[in-house]
Design an enzyme around this catalytic site. Structure first.
Site, PDB file in Angstrom:
ATOM      1  N   ASP A 504      75.659  14.250  11.674  1.00  0.00           N
ATOM      2  CA  ASP A 504      75.058  15.248  12.425  1.00  0.00           C
ATOM      3  C   ASP A 504      75.429  16.707  11.660  1.00  0.00           C
ATOM      4  OD1 ASP A 504      74.064  16.932  14.524  1.00  0.00           O
ATOM      5  OD2 ASP A 504      76.178  16.730  15.104  1.00  0.00           O
ATOM      6  N   THR A 506      75.895  20.419  13.450  1.00  0.00           N
ATOM      7  CA  THR A 506      76.628  21.026  13.861  1.00  0.00           C
ATOM      8  C   THR A 506      77.663  20.743  14.451  1.00  0.00           C
ATOM      9  OG1 THR A 506      74.025  22.404  14.441  1.00  0.00           O
ATOM     10  CG2 THR A 506      76.870  23.392  15.811  1.00  0.00           C
ATOM     11  N   ASP A 747      69.053  20.581  14.665  1.00  0.00           N
ATOM     12  CA  ASP A 747      68.485  22.020  14.680  1.00  0.00           C
ATOM     13  C   ASP A 747      67.771  22.516  13.343  1.00  0.00           C
ATOM     14  OD1 ASP A 747      69.225  24.770  13.937  1.00  0.00           O
ATOM     15  OD2 ASP A 747      71.596  25.070  12.899  1.00  0.00           O
ATOM     16  N   GLY A 876      79.152  14.709  19.447  1.00  0.00           N
ATOM     17  CA  GLY A 876      78.842  15.073  20.535  1.00  0.00           C
ATOM     18  C   GLY A 876      78.096  13.625  21.073  1.00  0.00           C
ATOM     19  N   ASN A 878      75.180  13.666  22.475  1.00  0.00           N
ATOM     20  CA  ASN A 878      74.154  13.473  21.843  1.00  0.00           C
ATOM     21  C   ASN A 878      74.127  12.665  20.600  1.00  0.00           C
ATOM     22  OD1 ASN A 878      75.259  15.572  19.767  1.00  0.00           O
ATOM     23  ND2 ASN A 878      73.532  16.577  20.425  1.00  0.00           N
TER      24      ASN A 878
END
Length: 1243
Positions: A504, A506, A747, A876, A878
């Protein structure tokens, strides 16, 4: 293009398998899809099976205990599910489950108001339809009057029988086929109805069963490993081999005790962490509220959320009032989230959609999350409707993933079982050999049985499974020291095989926090000034962009502290405004405007205090951010204004698509690219003035789709998202180790590409091709275009999915190695319309942007299907799906949801990734070494015993004890303490136990060992003092033959431990393993003592007949040294040579079917087709993104054309008439509006 002929491609298994015609399934097409078969008992076959169980002295029943589905198939006959009493289920991992069907009759009226006690077990339900006039609960397709409950339970989930569909359905509550309007109509249940519902859905409890000690003990004892231990020990006791048998029994008792203790400790910890029950206030059908236990809740109950907050005990849809919730249990982010009521279609006069828990997540209070506070109007209660209970809730699913984890399907593990089978075959040969020899010698039948069975325990070492866990245990402890915690130890070996790692962006590759960079304003459809961070607060507060930055967020004040999303905090603080929430925290909805933002008076500002007061903005309503919509918005009103305003913030492309085209600058994409290509995080701001006479009530009923359009584009908010300092070195280390790195993020694409360049995931000399896919539009077919992102003069030709399939190909000069990059929208289109190109894009794909959580998991599955061993690192909720799907998922979050990941790092950076891979490789090589050591030990002892059996001799009990207990056990334990190598090797370790190198190693070493044992056996017989052994009835094995074989074999066991304990490039040298070195020194010292000058007591203890002179005894040291030198040369220069380990292995794989991974085939195809992908005329990336936005927008159904849905008559005192333009964009109010009492005229 070269084509691989007669090659069976190896792929990984990912996702549910394709459904077979004629088979029935539960949860079809879902992750937990299972094949189901119905059975009913056959009396005849049951009797026959039990006769055979009796004849086999229970061994057949033991076999059926290990394979219960075979027991059902043997004693039952197959039938339809409607007639079945037992069901057999098979999941996607080929695991079998057996569940017994239960039936519970439910009377129309239940006199006993207490909770009915359901039988423990499994099963389903039968229904008849409700009368249309009866009030009922919509439970998906189950709007039924319950007559008979027929159900089964598997993996903690209840499946109910649907008599109409003739199938079993998951009792999932109200998440399937339930309309949104239902939740607003629901008034609550009577006690009797609630009891009936509880019979269907069960008790609302996530109960983790702590297994009783006696149950765990019995299960352990009758496991295959311990059954073999019992068999071996029984045989040794019968053979009077008391000491070693007793030691094995003692170690087994200790092992079982530790296992039971750890299992119960884990179960108790999980139960204490998960289990919770409280008192909740529920609304009855009469409108009366009463307190009940949370365990009594059922889907459809209407509950009140306490004003002081609570821990949610179920999944519930909010229907009245707002809640501020901490969802860190699910997301890992302790950021307060505002939950708003589910929109009521009947009030908004919009289409009544079906409830979807993912789409409507912003209105759902999830089980296990903490409601910090509630906000409501006047005396209204904050109400929610229960949708899921027990193990079907979000928290229940999490616990289920812990209790029933994805099995580790690892080739090395499969190969070990096959190899044990081969050792069993060798043992069978020895068994026959022993019987033949002893029958010829005329031995007693009992002695023949003992000797022949004893050879089986020698060839198949009972301690092998336990020894294989040693490396994993030590690796787990080393990971823990590096703050990496593992809940699935078997995944450690698998992590050593990882050749692709997904990240991932961020919070994983980049810092969590952002720094405000600038604000790029737009005026009259053109970009104007770029205002730097510190100058933003000095802008005129009257301009819309300042109100947008100050109000378009989800910040709130909790305990006098401004809390919320870090991005929102940075944006708001840059304005220099203040935020106020009048009144007590829980009752702020009593105020007409619960939140007010206003400019702060600062030195140097040109406006007065009165002007500042006039510029106060009240936040009337908030449409919270959703990743699917890529935006959030608020409806506000200034004190000095007569109308409401809508401010919107979100992804630039999305906001631009919702804005009036004339307000979006023509160079929008060029300016956006200028920021994103340098790695900046960019958000867009937009504004809309709502109709003047839109009243306060209507504002709270309106749907966001009705107002989030026709916006005025205000500008771009630019923030800097820095790479974590550890990111680039780690990515570089992984690439040097030939481990493919992939970025998968939600993003912006250009930001992701910039970060990929910056962290060296894509080198400067490598090209990146952007893949854009366009959905079918009208009569146009879906199409793809490829754009070289590094040179706008190079663009890949757009080609259509046409009937001919023809495409023009033009070479791309100078493109040696390239990466593909694509967004989530293109991913979905290509996956659906271009399955033949899809695998190639996955093989070369490096940057995947704007990916939803589901798409992240799909990417991991796609990589696995091509044969990659995939790791995933994210921070996270997600990422949870991808973390669970990957072979080795590492969560950087400490949220409860992260426990679904096999590994969790307490250090929030990706340094844990190479650490995990290094330790995994070390553990895997250790397991390989220990397996080879144990296998070679068995074969060595097998050869020794077979030679001695030839003369009727054997090793004595204490010779066995010295070898088995002292040499083997200590060496196998200390063997695994060697730490992993400090650097990742470009070559991955072998995972194929039947590869050329491992098999050749065992075969050649066994031959070498046999030769030296035979040599010693023959040499001793040539000595002048030699006395031939004579068989005797006292089982006295003391002899020179015994001495020769025993002494040389003792040295051989030690040298095998050294030879197979390999160092670089996967483990450190054995000289760093002080325990192992001390153990070696001790073993060599004692063996030298036994060989050269044993005391009389030692010789008598071992029943050893030493050679009469010292010089001869020293010969064994020379022979052992020669054996060791030959063995080490064989292992280092033959087995570990590049030719044998890699070249010969590659040649063997090419000759053997099923040895080529699919990604190798695709990579070769790509290399052999330099003209692919095809090229065409040039274009700019800005034009490409603009075209993509346009294509996506035109394929969507148009938004609600106007505000008519919420402004149509729904009250006696409001009259509105709407005229809609032909273009569907403008709505004009033609007639008057009669203001209601609650309109915000004061503002």
């Amino acid at each position: 293009m070269k084509k691989a002929k007669n090659v069976k491609i190896k792929t990984g298994r990912a996702g549910p398998p394709a459904m077979k015609p004629g088979y029935q399934y539960i949860n079809p097409g879902q992750e937990d899809q299972m094949e189901i078969h119905g059975y009913q008992r056959s009396v005849v076959w049951t009797i026959i099976v039990w006769i055979f169980i009796f004849l086999t002295v229970g061994l057949l029943r033991l076999f059926f205990y290990w394979f219960p589905h075979l027991m059902v198939r043997s004693t039952h006959s197959k039938c339809s599910l409607a007639e079945a009493t037992v069901v057999v289920l098979k999941d996607q991992y080929l695991q079998w489950y057996v569940s017994r069907i239960r039936e519970l009759a439910v009377d129309g009226q239940l006199e006993n108001k207490a909770r009915p006690k359901l039988e423990r077990g499994t099963s389903t339900v039968s229904f008849t339809k409700f009368d249309e006039n009866e009030e009922s609960v919509e439970a998906g397709n189950m709007e039924q009057q319950i007559r008979l409950v027929r159900f089964f339970v598997t993996k903690k989930v209840k499946f109910l029988w649907n008599a109409d569909g003739q199938l079993f359905e998951k009792a999932s509550g109200l998440v399937d086929s339930t309309s949104c309007s239902f939740f607003h109509r629901q008034k609550g249940f009577s006690v009797d109805t609630q009891i009936k519902k509880r019979v269907i859905y069960g008790v609302n409890s996530i109960n983790v069963h702590v297994t009783p000690v006696i149950e765990l003990l019995v299960k352990q004892i009758i496991s295959p490993f311990y059954i073999f231990q019992v068999f071996s020990c029984s045989l040794w006791y019968a053979d009077e081999y008391y000491y070693y048998a007793s030691c094995i029994v003692l170690m087994s008792i200790i092992s079982i005790t530790v296992f039971i203790y750890q299992t119960r400790k884990m179960q108790r910890t999980l139960r204490n962490t998960i289990a919770s029950s409280t008192i909740v206030t529920v609304c009855r059908d009469t409108g009366v509220y009463e307190d009940i236990s949370s365990e009594d809740l059922v889907p459809g109950d209407v509950i009140e959320i306490p004003r002081h907050g609570c821990i949610m005990q179920c999944d519930a849809v909010l229907t009245c009032g707002n809640c501020i919730v901490n969802e860190s249990m699910l997301t890992g982010e302790s950021v307060p989230v505002t939950k708003t009521p589910l929109p009521n279609p009947s009030e908004a006069r919009t289409e009544d959609k079906l409830f979807n828990i993912k789409e409507h997540a912003l209105h759902v209070l999830f089980c296990g999350t903490k409601v910090i506070q509630t906000r409501y109007y006047g005396d209204q209660r904050v109400r929610a409707v229960v949708v899921r209970t027990g193990f079907t809730t979000s928290k229940g699913e999490l616990v289920r993933s812990i209790l029933h984890p994805k099995p580790v399907d690892f080739k090395f593990n499969r190969d070990t079982y096959i190899f044990i089978g081969i050792l069993a075959i060798i043992a069978g040969v020895g068994f026959v050999y022993t019987i033949v020899l002893m029958v010829i010698d005329g031995d007693e039948p009992g002695e023949i049985v003992l000797r022949s069975l004893d050879l089986i325990t020698i060839a198949v070492p009972p301690a092998l499974p336990a020894a294989l866990t040693v490396g994993i245990v030590f690796a787990q402890n080393r990971l823990k020291k590096n703050n990496i915690y593992c809940i699935l130890p078997n995944c450690i070996n698998v992590s050593g095989t990882i050749n692709t790692f997904c990240f991932d962006k961020t919070g994983t590759l980049t810092e969590d926090g952002l720094n405000m960079q600038s604000l790029h304003l737009v005026k009259d459809g053109s970009f104007t000034d770029e205002v730097q961070d510190k100058s933003i607060a000095m802008l005129d507060p009257a301009i819309p962009v300042m109100a947008a930055m100050a109000s378009c967020h989800s910040l709130t004040i909790i305990d006098d502290e401004l809390c919320g999303d870090p991005l929102d905090l940075i944006m708001f603080e840059a304005t220099g405004w203040d935020l106020e929430e009048p009144g007590q925290e829980h009752s702020r909805f009593d105020m007409m405007v619960p939140t007010v933002v206003k400019p702060r008076q600062m030195t140097g500002q040109p406006w007065s205090t009165k002007q500042t007061t006039d510029m106060e903005v009240g936040i009337i309503r908030q449409f919270t951010f959703t990743s699917s919509l890529q935006r959030m918005s608020v409806i506000t009103r200034r004190i000095a204004s007569s109308n409401f305003d809508l401010y919107c913030k979100g992804a630039p492309e999305k906001i631009a698509s919702l804005s009036n085209p004339e307000t979006v600058p023509s160079d929008f994409h060029d300016v956006l690219m200028g920021y994103t290509q340098h790695g900046y995080r960019v958000l867009a701001l937009a504004w809309r003035q709502l109709p003047e006479k839109l009243n306060y009530t209507k504002v709270h009923r309106i749907q966001r789709e009705q107002v989030e359009k026709n916006l005025t584009f205000l500008g771009l908010l630019v923030m800097e998202n820095r790479l974590k300092p550890e990111t680039t070195p780690v990515i570089q280390d992984l690439k040097e180790a030939n481990i493919r790195t992939v970025m998968v993020t939600g993003d912006n694409m250009l930001t992701a590409l910039s970060v990929a360049r910056e962290c060296k995931m894509v080198d400067q000399h490598e090209k990146v091709i952007l893949v854009q896919a366009y959905p079918p539009q009208g009569k146009a077919d879906p199409s793809i275009e490829f754009i070289n992102t590094d040179s706008t003069s190079d663009k890949v030709k757009q080609f259509d999915k046409s009937a001919t399939g023809a495409e023009t190909k033009i070479s791309m000069p100078g493109l040696q190695y390239y990466h593909f990059a694509m967004e989530g929208t293109s991913w979905a289109i290509i996956r659906q319309y271009f399955p033949e190109i899809f695998p190639k894009l996955v093989v070369r794909g490096t940057v995947f942007a704007r990916m939803s959580p589901d798409q992240k998991a799909q990417l991991v599955e796609a990589l696995q299907e091509l044969g990659y061993y995939v790791g995933m690192c994210g921070d996270g909720a997600n990422d949870c799906g991808a973390l669970k799907t990957a072979h080795a998922g590492i969560s950087l979050s400490e949220a409860e949801a992260s426990v679904a990941s096999p590994f969790t790092s307490k250090n929030p950076n990706i340094v844990c990734v190479p650490t995990l891979i290094r330790q995994g490789r070390g553990a895997l090589v250790t397991s390989f070494g220990i397996f080879k050591f144990m296998a070679a030990y068995s074969l060595t002892q097998f050869v020794s015993v077979c030679m001695l059996y030839w003369i009727g001799n054997n090793l004595t009990d204490f010779e066995f004890l010295y070898i088995d207990l002292f040499l083997l056990t200590t060496l196998s334990i200390t063997f695994g303490r060697t730490d992993a190598y400090h650097k990742l090797s470009p070559k991955p370790p072998l995972i194929n136990l039947f590869g050329i190198a491992p098999v050749l190693s065992l075969v050649l070493h066994t031959i070498l060992i046999t030769c030296f044992q035979v040599l010693c056996f023959l040499i001793v017989m040539q000595q002048s003092w030699f006395v031939e052994y004579v068989e005797n009835e006292d089982y006295d094995y003391t002899s020179y033959e015994n001495m020769a074989v025993y002494i040389i074999s003792s040295y051989q066991y030690i040298m095998l431990g050294v030879i197979f304990s390999k160092g670089a490039p996967y483990r450190k040298t054995i000289f760093t393993n002080y325990w192992f070195m001390f153990n070696l020194a001790l073993c060599i010292g004692i063996t030298l003592w036994v060989n050269i000058y044993p005391t009389d007591g030692l010789a008598e203890f071992l029943e050893l007949k030493s050679a009469p002179n010292i010089p001869y005894r020293l010969i064994y040291i020379g022979i052992a040294a020669a054996n060791f030198i030959l063995a080490i040369l064989l292992e280092m220069f033959v087995i570990d040579s590049y030719f044998v380990t890699w070249k010969l292995q590659e040649s063997a794989e090419k000759c053997c079917r099923g040895s080529t991974y699919k990604y190798h085939i695709l990579e070769d195809e790509i290399k052999d087709t330099p003209n692919w992908p095809p090229l065409s005329q040039s274009t700019s990336l800005a034009q490409v993104f603009g075209r993509m936005d346009s294509a996506i927008n035109t394929t969507k159904e148009s938004d609600q054309v106007s505000l008519s849905g919420s402004l149509l008559n729904d009250g006696e005192n409001s009259e509105v008439d709407i005229t809609v333009g032909e273009d569907g964009k403008q709505a004009v109010i033609n007639e008057g509006f009669v203001a209601e009492e609650d309109s915000v005229t004061a503002l």
